[in-house]
Structure formats: structure tokens, C-alpha cells
Design a protein around this motif. Structure first.
Motif, PDB file in Angstrom:
ATOM      1  N   VAL A   1       0.813  -1.109   0.062  1.00 29.06           N
ATOM      2  CA  VAL A   1      -0.018  -0.002  -0.133  1.00 29.06           C
ATOM      3  C   VAL A   1       0.819   1.247  -0.193  1.00 29.06           C
ATOM      4  O   VAL A   1       2.019   1.384   0.323  1.00 29.06           O
ATOM      5  CB  VAL A   1      -0.989   0.048   1.270  1.00 29.06           C
ATOM      6  CG1 VAL A   1      -1.939  -1.200   1.014  1.00 29.06           C
ATOM      7  CG2 VAL A   1      -0.331   0.172   2.462  1.00 29.06           C
ATOM      8  N   ASP A   2       0.173   2.466  -0.452  1.00 25.58           N
ATOM      9  CA  ASP A   2       1.008   3.760  -0.586  1.00 25.58           C
ATOM     10  C   ASP A   2       0.683   4.356   0.651  1.00 25.58           C
ATOM     11  O   ASP A   2       1.411   5.093   1.201  1.00 25.58           O
ATOM     12  CB  ASP A   2       0.355   4.679  -1.802  1.00 25.58           C
ATOM     13  CG  ASP A   2       0.465   3.756  -3.056  1.00 25.58           C
ATOM     14  OD1 ASP A   2       1.564   3.449  -3.593  1.00 25.58           O
ATOM     15  OD2 ASP A   2      -0.795   3.656  -3.711  1.00 25.58           O
ATOM     16  N   VAL A   3      -0.457   4.097   1.307  1.00 25.19           N
ATOM     17  CA  VAL A   3      -0.754   4.911   2.427  1.00 25.19           C
ATOM     18  C   VAL A   3      -1.559   3.972   3.297  1.00 25.19           C
ATOM     19  O   VAL A   3      -2.428   3.028   2.904  1.00 25.19           O
ATOM     20  CB  VAL A   3      -1.536   6.307   1.918  1.00 25.19           C
ATOM     21  CG1 VAL A   3      -2.702   5.976   1.336  1.00 25.19           C
ATOM     22  CG2 VAL A   3      -2.070   7.211   3.077  1.00 25.19           C
ATOM     23  N   VAL A   4      -1.700   4.492   4.686  1.00 26.83           N
ATOM     24  CA  VAL A   4      -2.540   3.711   5.758  1.00 26.83           C
ATOM     25  C   VAL A   4      -3.628   4.620   6.344  1.00 26.83           C
ATOM     26  O   VAL A   4      -3.318   5.725   6.563  1.00 26.83           O
ATOM     27  CB  VAL A   4      -1.637   3.200   6.865  1.00 26.83           C
ATOM     28  CG1 VAL A   4      -2.309   2.680   8.186  1.00 26.83           C
ATOM     29  CG2 VAL A   4      -0.729   1.919   6.358  1.00 26.83           C
TER      30      VAL A   4
ATOM     31  N   ARG B   1      -3.217   3.253  -3.484  1.00 29.29           N
ATOM     32  CA  ARG B   1      -3.644   1.980  -2.736  1.00 29.29           C
ATOM     33  C   ARG B   1      -3.472   2.324  -1.372  1.00 29.29           C
ATOM     34  O   ARG B   1      -2.626   2.483  -0.933  1.00 29.29           O
ATOM     35  CB  ARG B   1      -2.709   0.905  -3.319  1.00 29.29           C
ATOM     36  CG  ARG B   1      -3.170   0.549  -4.601  1.00 29.29           C
ATOM     37  CD  ARG B   1      -2.258  -0.576  -5.019  1.00 29.29           C
ATOM     38  NE  ARG B   1      -2.381  -0.752  -6.582  1.00 29.29           N
ATOM     39  CZ  ARG B   1      -1.466  -1.297  -7.387  1.00 29.29           C
ATOM     40  NH1 ARG B   1      -0.221  -1.801  -6.796  1.00 29.29           N
ATOM     41  NH2 ARG B   1      -1.903  -1.458  -8.664  1.00 29.29           N
ATOM     42  N   ALA B   2      -4.634   1.921  -0.511  1.00 27.66           N
ATOM     43  CA  ALA B   2      -4.498   2.151   0.779  1.00 27.66           C
ATOM     44  C   ALA B   2      -5.324   0.960   1.724  1.00 27.66           C
ATOM     45  O   ALA B   2      -5.853   0.150   1.022  1.00 27.66           O
ATOM     46  CB  ALA B   2      -5.443   3.350   1.208  1.00 27.66           C
ATOM     47  N   MET B   3      -5.131   0.783   2.737  1.00 23.90           N
ATOM     48  CA  MET B   3      -5.532  -0.231   3.645  1.00 23.90           C
ATOM     49  C   MET B   3      -6.021   0.516   4.872  1.00 23.90           C
ATOM     50  O   MET B   3      -5.435   1.551   5.476  1.00 23.90           O
ATOM     51  CB  MET B   3      -4.510  -1.403   4.105  1.00 23.90           C
ATOM     52  CG  MET B   3      -3.424  -0.887   4.873  1.00 23.90           C
ATOM     53  SD  MET B   3      -2.278  -2.578   4.905  1.00 23.90           S
ATOM     54  CE  MET B   3      -3.267  -3.568   6.020  1.00 23.90           C
ATOM     55  N   VAL B   4      -6.869  -0.131   5.578  1.00 20.35           N
ATOM     56  CA  VAL B   4      -7.343   0.512   7.004  1.00 20.35           C
ATOM     57  C   VAL B   4      -6.582  -0.510   8.004  1.00 20.35           C
ATOM     58  O   VAL B   4      -6.635  -1.810   8.135  1.00 20.35           O
ATOM     59  CB  VAL B   4      -8.847   0.083   6.986  1.00 20.35           C
ATOM     60  CG1 VAL B   4      -9.463   0.318   8.265  1.00 20.35           C
ATOM     61  CG2 VAL B   4      -9.699   0.940   5.961  1.00 20.35           C
ATOM     62  N   VAL B   5      -6.304  -0.004   9.012  1.00 19.39           N
ATOM     63  CA  VAL B   5      -5.619  -0.722  10.073  1.00 19.39           C
ATOM     64  C   VAL B   5      -6.057  -0.207  11.473  1.00 19.39           C
ATOM     65  O   VAL B   5      -6.452   1.073  11.658  1.00 19.39           O
ATOM     66  CB  VAL B   5      -4.030  -0.205  10.174  1.00 19.39           C
ATOM     67  CG1 VAL B   5      -3.421  -0.657  11.254  1.00 19.39           C
ATOM     68  CG2 VAL B   5      -3.339  -0.882   8.906  1.00 19.39           C
TER      69      VAL B   5
ATOM     70  N   SER C   1     -16.765  -1.671   9.366  1.00 19.55           N
ATOM     71  CA  SER C   1     -17.751  -0.831   9.076  1.00 19.55           C
ATOM     72  C   SER C   1     -17.143   0.399   8.195  1.00 19.55           C
ATOM     73  O   SER C   1     -18.006   0.905   7.251  1.00 19.55           O
ATOM     74  CB  SER C   1     -18.179   0.178  10.415  1.00 19.55           C
ATOM     75  OG  SER C   1     -18.617  -0.775  11.474  1.00 19.55           O
ATOM     76  N   LEU C   2     -15.961   0.456   8.318  1.00 19.14           N
ATOM     77  CA  LEU C   2     -15.276   1.684   7.205  1.00 19.14           C
ATOM     78  C   LEU C   2     -15.340   1.058   6.068  1.00 19.14           C
ATOM     79  O   LEU C   2     -15.697   1.871   5.099  1.00 19.14           O
ATOM     80  CB  LEU C   2     -14.053   2.167   7.779  1.00 19.14           C
ATOM     81  CG  LEU C   2     -13.376   3.157   7.103  1.00 19.14           C
ATOM     82  CD1 LEU C   2     -14.156   4.615   6.708  1.00 19.14           C
ATOM     83  CD2 LEU C   2     -11.955   3.587   7.431  1.00 19.14           C
ATOM     84  N   ILE C   3     -14.827  -0.056   5.848  1.00 16.67           N
ATOM     85  CA  ILE C   3     -14.758  -0.577   4.511  1.00 16.67           C
ATOM     86  C   ILE C   3     -16.141  -0.659   3.946  1.00 16.67           C
ATOM     87  O   ILE C   3     -16.175  -0.361   2.848  1.00 16.67           O
ATOM     88  CB  ILE C   3     -14.087  -2.146   4.516  1.00 16.67           C
ATOM     89  CG1 ILE C   3     -12.424  -1.802   4.958  1.00 16.67           C
ATOM     90  CG2 ILE C   3     -14.066  -2.778   3.241  1.00 16.67           C
ATOM     91  CD1 ILE C   3     -11.744  -3.106   5.321  1.00 16.67           C
ATOM     92  N   ASN C   4     -17.049  -1.068   4.376  1.00 15.96           N
ATOM     93  CA  ASN C   4     -18.189  -1.430   3.994  1.00 15.96           C
ATOM     94  C   ASN C   4     -18.966   0.365   3.699  1.00 15.96           C
ATOM     95  O   ASN C   4     -19.679   0.375   2.632  1.00 15.96           O
ATOM     96  CB  ASN C   4     -19.257  -1.901   5.145  1.00 15.96           C
ATOM     97  CG  ASN C   4     -19.168  -3.521   5.187  1.00 15.96           C
ATOM     98  OD1 ASN C   4     -18.731  -3.996   4.250  1.00 15.96           O
ATOM     99  ND2 ASN C   4     -19.551  -3.787   6.256  1.00 15.96           N
TER     100      ASN C   4
ATOM    101  N   GLY D   1      -5.877  -4.410   8.328  1.00 15.42           N
ATOM    102  CA  GLY D   1      -4.732  -4.552   9.141  1.00 15.42           C
ATOM    103  C   GLY D   1      -5.169  -4.731  10.600  1.00 15.42           C
ATOM    104  O   GLY D   1      -5.646  -3.887  11.165  1.00 15.42           O
ATOM    105  N   MET D   2      -4.658  -5.704  11.220  1.00 16.30           N
ATOM    106  CA  MET D   2      -5.033  -5.642  12.588  1.00 16.30           C
ATOM    107  C   MET D   2      -3.756  -5.258  13.582  1.00 16.30           C
ATOM    108  O   MET D   2      -2.876  -5.637  13.252  1.00 16.30           O
ATOM    109  CB  MET D   2      -5.265  -7.431  12.799  1.00 16.30           C
ATOM    110  CG  MET D   2      -5.851  -7.532  14.348  1.00 16.30           C
ATOM    111  SD  MET D   2      -7.444  -7.115  14.520  1.00 16.30           S
ATOM    112  CE  MET D   2      -8.234  -8.821  14.225  1.00 16.30           C
TER     113      MET D   2
END
Ligand SMILES: Nc1nc2c(ncn2[C@@H]2O[C@H](COP(=O)(O)OP(=O)(O)O)[C@@H](O)[C@H]2O)c(=O)[nH]1
Ligand SMILES: [Mg+2]
Length: 273
Positions: A24-27, A121-125, A134-137, A173-174
């Protein structure tokens, strides 16, 4: 949360996160607006190195907005930050634009080198129960608009196209909660971030009552319609008819009522850090 975070689990969780971060580019770091410090694991900063992050203080609908504002200013010195509610949808629209501005310099450099622009490209952590799913949804609008596997991504992970500018890793990401400090543990338990079994419910509720009496006394008295000297589990139990045989008050039941109503944001909108 059904996991106890033993060192073995931490190592495994950390390794998985490190692997995901490579793509990912950013988190998007999720925190709880009620716990702008206690809901976050400081380890993330080390894991990110120079990788940029956008901090999202989620569950802002449950937080004391007067106290959220100064936290946004303070935390904003370290990284961009937004207050959001994944449940209600507030603040969500700002995410893409903020990510674009975070990535602007890098993208200009890439463009100057003739590299064709692709979506960010990002991911939620974040820690369990912080609102990652909830955020992804919310971002995907509930649709599973997956863009298919791409090379280099662990099998099972997929990218979801949020809009032409942004793609999100579908697996969050956990991070594990960090509570060396018992006060932090109590705050996490009170807000529902760690499972109740970590603490005795009555003890936790008594601690929470004390905290509310000090920080939000009017809200507490108003919600339960109690005088200051009645602000205890017996008082709440009496009001709510929590009785056991012999006319005694069921204080465990009163504790559970307080914890539930507090977590639902009914007693007071708070910031605990
Ligand atoms: N009030 C409120 N609740 C939220 C918000 N975001 C998530 N939740 C609730 O928090 C709980 C955990 O959310 P979830 O997305 O499963 O967290 P995850 O474990 O990080 O994936 C669920 O009961 C959600 O409904 C929010 O912005 N406001
Ligand atoms: Mg989840």
C-alpha cells in the motif's frame, strides 16, 4: 474481541501487518474519537517508517465534540487527521481528497519520471472493534466491487475499487490494543474495545461511575435522574428495578446496564483521554 493477545499472537499479527503494508501507498489508521490515544498502538508508527498515514478518529458520533476539536489540532501536528463516523457516514467524503493531498508530492515526482498514474492504494488498520469492517463497508457502499487479485498480494487479499482515484485492500490490518497502563485497559473496556471478561464488570462500572462523576456529572445525574449522593450502582439499580429476593439491589445487573448505556452513547458523549 475474542482473542487474548499473548506474545505469540502479537508476533504473528505483526508479521501479517508488515506483509500487507508492503503493497500500500498509505495507511488509514482507525482510532476511537473517545480515546484518541488509548485506542491506538504506538507500534504502528515504527511499522510504518516513512509510509504516510491518515488518522481517522472513528465513532465521532459517540464523542464529546468540544473535546474532539483540540485533539484534532494536537494530533494533526503529527499526521493528517479526520473525525468520522463509519456508522453514520460523517467525514467519509473527505477521505479521498485528503489522501490525494497526502500523496500529491509523491505523485508529482512519479509523473515527472514518466510513471503512469494509478489509483492510490490504501488499507485500513486498527485494533479489534474499532470499526474497520464498518469503514470498508461504508467506503464501498456495501458493494463488493473487487478489482481482482494483483501480483504481489497475499492470496486471499483483494483490492476494492472505491473510486477512480482510490483502491482499498479488502482485508484490514489488525493491531492489538496496548494496555500496560491499567487506566488505559479500563478505558478500552468501558468503551467496549476489549471484552468484558478482562475486568470484573462491577469493578469496571464502579470505576466508570467515578470517572463520569468527575468529568460529566450533569449528564450522568440527568440521564439516570439521580442526585449526586445517589450516583452509585445501588442508585442506578433502584431506578431500573434491578432487585433480587429480599428486596436487595442486583448491583451486577445495574453495572451491566450502565456499561451498555454508556457504550451506546446514551449517558454522555465523552472523550476519555
Ligand atoms: N456508534 C458507532 N458505532 C460504530 C462506528 N463504527 C463502527 N461501530 C460499531 O462498532 C462495532 C465494531 O465495528 P466493526 O466494524 O465490526 O469493527 P472491526 O472489528 O474493527 O472490524 C460494531 O458494533 C459497529 O456497529 C461508528 O462510527 N459509530
Ligand atoms: Mg472486522
Amino acid at each position: 474481541m475474542n482473542i487474548q493477545w499473548y506474545p505469540g499472537h502479537m508476533t504473528k499479527t505483526k508479521r501479517k501487518l508488515e506483509e500487507q503494508l508492503r503493497w500500500v501507498d498509505v495507511v488509514l489508521e482507525l482510532g476511537d474519537a473517545r480515546l484518541p490515544l488509548s485506542s491506538r498502538n504506538p507500534l504502528l508508527k515504527d511499522l510504518l517508517g516513512k509510509k504516510p498515514r491518515l488518522l481517522l478518529l472513528n465513532k465521532a458520533d459517540l464523542a464529546d465534540s468540544n473535546k474532539t476539536k483540540p485533539w484534532l489540532d494536537e494530533l494533526g501536528k503529527e499526521s493528517p487527521v479526520l473525525a468520522i463516523s463509519a456508522l453514520r457516514g460523517s467525514g467519509i467524503k473527505k477521505i479521498t481528497d485528503t489522501l490525494e493531498s497526502i500523496m500529491a508530492d509523491k505523485r508529482r515526482t512519479m509523473a515527472a519520471r514518466g510513471v503512469r498514474a494509478r489509483p492510490i492504494r490504501a488499507m485500513v488498520v486498527g485494533i479489534p472493534n474499532i470499526g474497520k469492517s464498518s469503514l470498508i463497508n461504508r467506503l464501498t457502499g456495501g458493494s463488493q466491487a473487487k478489482t481482482g487479485n494483483k501480483p504481489g498480494v497475499t492470496r486471499g487479499n483483494q483490492w476494492i475499487r472505491i473510486n477512480p482515484k482510490l483502491e482499498l485492500l479488502d482485508t484490514p490490518g489488525m493491531l492489538w490494543p496496548k494496555f500496560d497502563d491499567p487506566e488505559v485497559g479500563k478505558k478500552l473496556a468501558a468503551t467496549g474495545a476489549v471484552k468484558d471478561e478482562v475486568f470484573d464488570q462491577e469493578e469496571l462500572a464502579i470505576w466508570l461511575l467515578q470517572w463520569l462523576k468527575q468529568n460529566y456529572p450533569q449528564e450522568l445525574m440527568g440521564f439516570y435522574n439521580l442526585q449526586e449522593e445517589e450516583l452509585n450502582l445501588e442508585g442506578i439499580g433502584q431506578k431500573r428495578g434491578c432487585l433480587i429476593s429480599g428486596g436487595k439491589i442486583d448491583t451486577l445487573k445495574a453495572a451491566q446496564i450502565l456499561l451498555r448505556e454508556f457504550r451506546e452513547g446514551k449517558v454522555a458523549k465523552v472523550v476519555m483521554d
